[in-house]
Motif scaffolding. Structure first.
Motif, PDB file in Angstrom:
ATOM      1  N   ALA A   1       0.857  -1.187   0.000  1.00 43.03           N
ATOM      2  CA  ALA A   1       0.000   0.000   0.000  1.00 43.03           C
ATOM      3  C   ALA A   1       0.891   1.234   0.000  1.00 43.03           C
ATOM      4  O   ALA A   1       1.946   1.263   0.642  1.00 43.03           O
ATOM      5  N   SER A   2       0.455   2.262  -0.712  1.00 44.70           N
ATOM      6  CA  SER A   2       1.287   3.432  -0.983  1.00 44.70           C
ATOM      7  C   SER A   2       1.046   4.569  -0.004  1.00 44.70           C
ATOM      8  O   SER A   2      -0.098   4.983   0.214  1.00 44.70           O
ATOM      9  N   THR A   3       2.133   5.103   0.527  1.00 43.62           N
ATOM     10  CA  THR A   3       2.029   6.295   1.382  1.00 43.62           C
ATOM     11  C   THR A   3       1.737   7.547   0.563  1.00 43.62           C
ATOM     12  O   THR A   3       1.338   8.564   1.121  1.00 43.62           O
ATOM     13  N   THR A   4       1.946   7.465  -0.741  1.00 44.91           N
ATOM     14  CA  THR A   4       1.675   8.619  -1.604  1.00 44.91           C
ATOM     15  C   THR A   4       0.194   8.740  -1.925  1.00 44.91           C
ATOM     16  O   THR A   4      -0.327   9.851  -2.071  1.00 44.91           O
ATOM     17  N   TYR A   5      -0.501   7.603  -2.003  1.00 38.92           N
ATOM     18  CA  TYR A   5      -1.884   7.633  -2.481  1.00 38.92           C
ATOM     19  C   TYR A   5      -2.906   7.096  -1.477  1.00 38.92           C
ATOM     20  O   TYR A   5      -4.029   6.789  -1.840  1.00 38.92           O
ATOM     21  N   TYR A   6      -2.524   6.984  -0.219  1.00 40.96           N
ATOM     22  CA  TYR A   6      -3.464   6.732   0.873  1.00 40.96           C
ATOM     23  C   TYR A   6      -3.362   7.885   1.867  1.00 40.96           C
ATOM     24  O   TYR A   6      -2.418   8.671   1.829  1.00 40.96           O
ATOM     25  N   GLU A   7      -4.307   7.929   2.793  1.00 40.60           N
ATOM     26  CA  GLU A   7      -4.220   8.817   3.944  1.00 40.60           C
ATOM     27  C   GLU A   7      -3.913   7.965   5.176  1.00 40.60           C
ATOM     28  O   GLU A   7      -4.367   6.809   5.273  1.00 40.60           O
ATOM     29  N   PRO A   8      -3.154   8.496   6.141  1.00 44.23           N
ATOM     30  CA  PRO A   8      -2.711   7.675   7.277  1.00 44.23           C
ATOM     31  C   PRO A   8      -3.844   7.030   8.070  1.00 44.23           C
ATOM     32  O   PRO A   8      -3.758   5.841   8.417  1.00 44.23           O
ATOM     33  N   TYR A   9      -4.892   7.770   8.378  1.00 45.41           N
ATOM     34  CA  TYR A   9      -5.953   7.197   9.202  1.00 45.41           C
ATOM     35  C   TYR A   9      -6.601   6.009   8.496  1.00 45.41           C
ATOM     36  O   TYR A   9      -6.813   4.946   9.094  1.00 45.41           O
ATOM     37  N   ASN A  10      -6.898   6.181   7.215  1.00 45.76           N
ATOM     38  CA  ASN A  10      -7.560   5.124   6.454  1.00 45.76           C
ATOM     39  C   ASN A  10      -6.704   3.866   6.419  1.00 45.76           C
ATOM     40  O   ASN A  10      -7.182   2.747   6.664  1.00 45.76           O
ATOM     41  N   LEU A  11      -5.402   4.041   6.130  1.00 49.48           N
ATOM     42  CA  LEU A  11      -4.541   2.870   5.989  1.00 49.48           C
ATOM     43  C   LEU A  11      -4.261   2.213   7.342  1.00 49.48           C
ATOM     44  O   LEU A  11      -4.216   0.983   7.443  1.00 49.48           O
ATOM     45  N   ALA A  12      -4.086   3.012   8.375  1.00 46.11           N
ATOM     46  CA  ALA A  12      -3.883   2.447   9.714  1.00 46.11           C
ATOM     47  C   ALA A  12      -5.084   1.604  10.118  1.00 46.11           C
ATOM     48  O   ALA A  12      -4.940   0.517  10.700  1.00 46.11           O
ATOM     49  N   ARG A  13      -6.256   2.068   9.810  1.00 45.32           N
ATOM     50  CA  ARG A  13      -7.482   1.338  10.150  1.00 45.32           C
ATOM     51  C   ARG A  13      -7.583   0.029   9.358  1.00 45.32           C
ATOM     52  O   ARG A  13      -7.955  -1.018   9.903  1.00 45.32           O
ATOM     53  N   LEU A  14      -7.255   0.082   8.067  1.00 43.39           N
ATOM     54  CA  LEU A  14      -7.310  -1.115   7.237  1.00 43.39           C
ATOM     55  C   LEU A  14      -6.364  -2.205   7.748  1.00 43.39           C
ATOM     56  O   LEU A  14      -6.750  -3.368   7.894  1.00 43.39           O
ATOM     57  N   PHE A  15      -5.107  -1.830   8.029  1.00 42.98           N
ATOM     58  CA  PHE A  15      -4.152  -2.835   8.473  1.00 42.98           C
ATOM     59  C   PHE A  15      -4.422  -3.306   9.896  1.00 42.98           C
ATOM     60  O   PHE A  15      -4.200  -4.483  10.224  1.00 42.98           O
ATOM     61  N   ALA A  16      -4.901  -2.431  10.767  1.00 41.23           N
ATOM     62  CA  ALA A  16      -5.295  -2.868  12.106  1.00 41.23           C
ATOM     63  C   ALA A  16      -6.426  -3.885  12.012  1.00 41.23           C
ATOM     64  O   ALA A  16      -6.435  -4.904  12.717  1.00 41.23           O
ATOM     65  N   SER A  17      -7.372  -3.625  11.114  1.00 45.32           N
ATOM     66  CA  SER A  17      -8.485  -4.555  10.932  1.00 45.32           C
ATOM     67  C   SER A  17      -8.001  -5.900  10.406  1.00 45.32           C
ATOM     68  O   SER A  17      -8.424  -6.961  10.874  1.00 45.32           O
ATOM     69  N   LEU A  18      -7.089  -5.875   9.411  1.00 49.58           N
ATOM     70  CA  LEU A  18      -6.549  -7.123   8.880  1.00 49.58           C
ATOM     71  C   LEU A  18      -5.806  -7.895   9.964  1.00 49.58           C
ATOM     72  O   LEU A  18      -5.905  -9.126  10.045  1.00 49.58           O
ATOM     73  N   ASP A  19      -5.060  -7.197  10.803  1.00 48.25           N
ATOM     74  CA  ASP A  19      -4.332  -7.868  11.866  1.00 48.25           C
ATOM     75  C   ASP A  19      -5.285  -8.521  12.868  1.00 48.25           C
ATOM     76  O   ASP A  19      -5.054  -9.647  13.318  1.00 48.25           O
ATOM     77  N   HIS A  20      -6.376  -7.825  13.197  1.00 50.13           N
ATOM     78  CA  HIS A  20      -7.375  -8.413  14.099  1.00 50.13           C
ATOM     79  C   HIS A  20      -8.056  -9.619  13.449  1.00 50.13           C
ATOM     80  O   HIS A  20      -8.189 -10.683  14.069  1.00 50.13           O
ATOM     81  N   LEU A  21      -8.489  -9.465  12.217  1.00 48.11           N
ATOM     82  CA  LEU A  21      -9.225 -10.545  11.552  1.00 48.11           C
ATOM     83  C   LEU A  21      -8.369 -11.793  11.349  1.00 48.11           C
ATOM     84  O   LEU A  21      -8.884 -12.910  11.332  1.00 48.11           O
ATOM     85  N   SER A  22      -7.060 -11.607  11.194  1.00 49.49           N
ATOM     86  CA  SER A  22      -6.153 -12.733  10.960  1.00 49.49           C
ATOM     87  C   SER A  22      -5.481 -13.220  12.243  1.00 49.49           C
ATOM     88  O   SER A  22      -4.645 -14.118  12.198  1.00 49.49           O
ATOM     89  N   LYS A  23      -5.811 -12.587  13.369  1.00 50.34           N
ATOM     90  CA  LYS A  23      -5.207 -12.936  14.664  1.00 50.34           C
ATOM     91  C   LYS A  23      -3.691 -12.731  14.657  1.00 50.34           C
ATOM     92  O   LYS A  23      -2.914 -13.569  15.136  1.00 50.34           O
ATOM     93  N   GLY A  24      -3.283 -11.595  14.079  1.00 51.55           N
ATOM     94  CA  GLY A  24      -1.882 -11.216  14.177  1.00 51.55           C
ATOM     95  C   GLY A  24      -0.990 -11.670  13.049  1.00 51.55           C
ATOM     96  O   GLY A  24       0.177 -11.990  13.271  1.00 51.55           O
ATOM     97  N   ARG A  25      -1.504 -11.640  11.816  1.00 53.12           N
ATOM     98  CA  ARG A  25      -0.679 -12.124  10.698  1.00 53.12           C
ATOM     99  C   ARG A  25      -0.421 -11.064   9.630  1.00 53.12           C
ATOM    100  O   ARG A  25       0.102 -11.368   8.566  1.00 53.12           O
ATOM    101  N   ALA A  26      -0.754  -9.802   9.900  1.00 43.73           N
ATOM    102  CA  ALA A  26      -0.679  -8.768   8.872  1.00 43.73           C
ATOM    103  C   ALA A  26       0.712  -8.152   8.758  1.00 43.73           C
ATOM    104  O   ALA A  26       1.425  -7.968   9.751  1.00 43.73           O
ATOM    105  N   GLY A  27       1.072  -7.823   7.527  1.00 44.86           N
ATOM    106  CA  GLY A  27       2.288  -7.068   7.243  1.00 44.86           C
ATOM    107  C   GLY A  27       2.000  -6.055   6.153  1.00 44.86           C
ATOM    108  O   GLY A  27       1.166  -6.296   5.270  1.00 44.86           O
ATOM    109  N   TRP A  28       2.679  -4.920   6.215  1.00 51.33           N
ATOM    110  CA  TRP A  28       2.469  -3.843   5.248  1.00 51.33           C
ATOM    111  C   TRP A  28       3.761  -3.609   4.479  1.00 51.33           C
ATOM    112  O   TRP A  28       4.776  -3.231   5.076  1.00 51.33           O
TER     113      TRP A  28
END
Length: 450
Positions: free
Chosen positions: A94-121
């Protein structure tokens, strides 16, 4: 150097060879089918790979005319894979140039919760200029501006991930209190580029923070990676180049006050595997004969800025195409340097160069038996050039199945790779610690001062 190898499966629709979709062993009709990606991820998980990795450019590039490109959005895809797997890590670009921090932080936090701690960015600033028009920009930002934005972006995102203390949810049914708001901290970030209040509306991710991955090899990219990254994807053709990059990154990390073990370095490897060396080379030849020269010439033009015609295919590659590639002290165009090195060492024809790039796009290509592939991996691992590899099968699903069934057992016999998972999170797979919350650190400092 890590005690054992780390292996990621770099998922690329029909395979990493540009003509993979034309070969009868592949399934290009399935590249937008969730079940297909579930199958690939389960193959990697059955072999105890650390993670699957999905790259992304948020634009439809012109090469769709000749290749099965145009991918599913990676965070959505990995959320689907999370439900079909239980242990393997899930790394999305995911790109820091074409996302906003709040949106991307929320997306990856959600993926980490849904996967029980398996997310990487996989943190990218986006090189491709065609993306700008999709986001309302007339001009793609230059590298200096992109990295400045990326640095502040990472600062904001980590504040947001750290916003909930571990004990913020009290879940007191008797009093009716779900959470203690004194233990939930707004980011309150005000900087040159971002003004973000926060906090997130989801608790701190299971891993504390998703694993941060980076792939830039320019001087700016290396400094950014040494400061922030916990895993680095990179491309090298020779052991000596891999060793130089490895040593440089570990040294830069030390200068940022980090331990070298806090960064896992994973070069790409594209293996054509056969029962014999001859069989492997015949398989590679089959794929190369399916390439469309126009496709490769366009990619070469994007890299060098010079358009060659098909009439030049069987002539030597003009050396002047790479006059501005730079060197190890001036590597702003790192992938151009990799290709320039191939041209300088091998003096190939244009057709031969296109075939060299068709399967691995500048990453290490190994054609041979499973033993030869395992030998190369062991050599790089034991000689300070890699902590593991980003495995880039030239074709899916068979190329990954061959690697998992033939190469992985050899690595295990040599004591280089795990027989089974020993942890449940991506951080545990990679041997990375769970980061302490910055707000916990601030509370500790305040208490010590009092």
């Amino acid at each position: 150097m890590a005690d054992q190898l780390h292996l990621n499966a770099f998922v690329f629709p029909a395979g990493h060879h540009e003509a993979a979709w034309r070969h009868p062993s592949t399934q290009p009709e399935r590249i937008h089918d969730a079940d297909y990606f579930h199958q690939l991820a389960r193959t990697a998980e059955d072999a105890a790979f650390d993670a699957v990795f999905v790259a992304d450019i948020p634009a439809l590039t012109s090469n769709v005319a000749y290749n099965a490109v145009g991918g599913l959005e990676p965070i959505t895809l990995l959320a689907s894979i999370a439900a079909a797997t239980s242990r393997i890590g899930l790394i999305a670009t995911a790109s820091t140039t074409y996302y906003e921090p709040y949106n991307l932080a929320r997306l990856f936090a959600s993926l980490d919760h849904l996967s029980k701690g398996r997310a990487g960015w996989n943190v990218v600033t986006t090189v491709s200029e065609v993306v700008a028009a999709n986001y309302g920009l007339d001009v793609h930002p230059d590298p200096t501006d992109r990295y400045a934005r990326a640095s502040e972006f990472l600062d904001v995102v980590t504040k947001l991930w750290d916003g909930w203390d571990e004990d913020a949810i009290v879940l007191d049914r008797a009093t009716g209190r779900f959470a203690d708001i004194e233990r939930i901290h707004p980011a309150d970030h005000t900087g040159p580029l971002f003004h973000v209040r926060g906090p997130l509306d989801v608790p701190r991710p299971p891993q504390g923070r998703p694993v941060l991955v980076q792939a830039g090899a320019s001087n700016q990219g290396r400094s950014f990676a040494a400061r922030f990254a916990e895993a680095i994807f990179t491309a090298h053709q020779r052991l000596v180049d891999g060793q130089a990059f490895y040593a440089d990154i570990k040294d830069r990390a030390t200068r940022f006050g980090r331990a070298p073990s806090e960064i896992v370095i994973l070069p790409g490897i594209c293996p054509f595997i056969g029962d014999t060396d001859t069989a492997a080379r015949e398989l590679e030849r089959e794929f190369n004969e399916l390439t469309v020269p126009e496709y490769g010439l366009r990619l070469l033009e994007q890299l060098t800025g010079v358009r060659l015609c098909e009439a030049a295919l069987d002539k030597p590659v003009p050396q002047e195409l790479f006059h501005d590639a730079g060197d190890v002290t001036d590597n702003a165009r790192s992938r151009l340097q990799v290709v320039a090195g191939i041209v300088q060492r091998e003096r190939p024809t244009v057709r031969r160069l296109l075939h060299r790039l068709a399967g691995a796009r500048g990453h290490l290509a190994v054609t041979g038996t499973a033993e030869q592939v395992a030998d190369t991996i062991e050599e790089w691992f034991r000689n300070g050039a890699a902590d593991g590899f980003n495995v880039m099968p030239p074709f899916y699903p068979g190329g990954l199945e061959l690697f998992a069934s033939r190469v992985v057992p050899l690595l295990r016999e040599r004591g280089l790779f795990r027989a089974e998972y020993t942890g449940s999170t991506l951080r545990e797979h990679l041997g990375l610690s769970r980061p302490r919350s910055r707000f916990a650190n601030e509370a500790h400092v305040t208490a010590a001062g009092a």
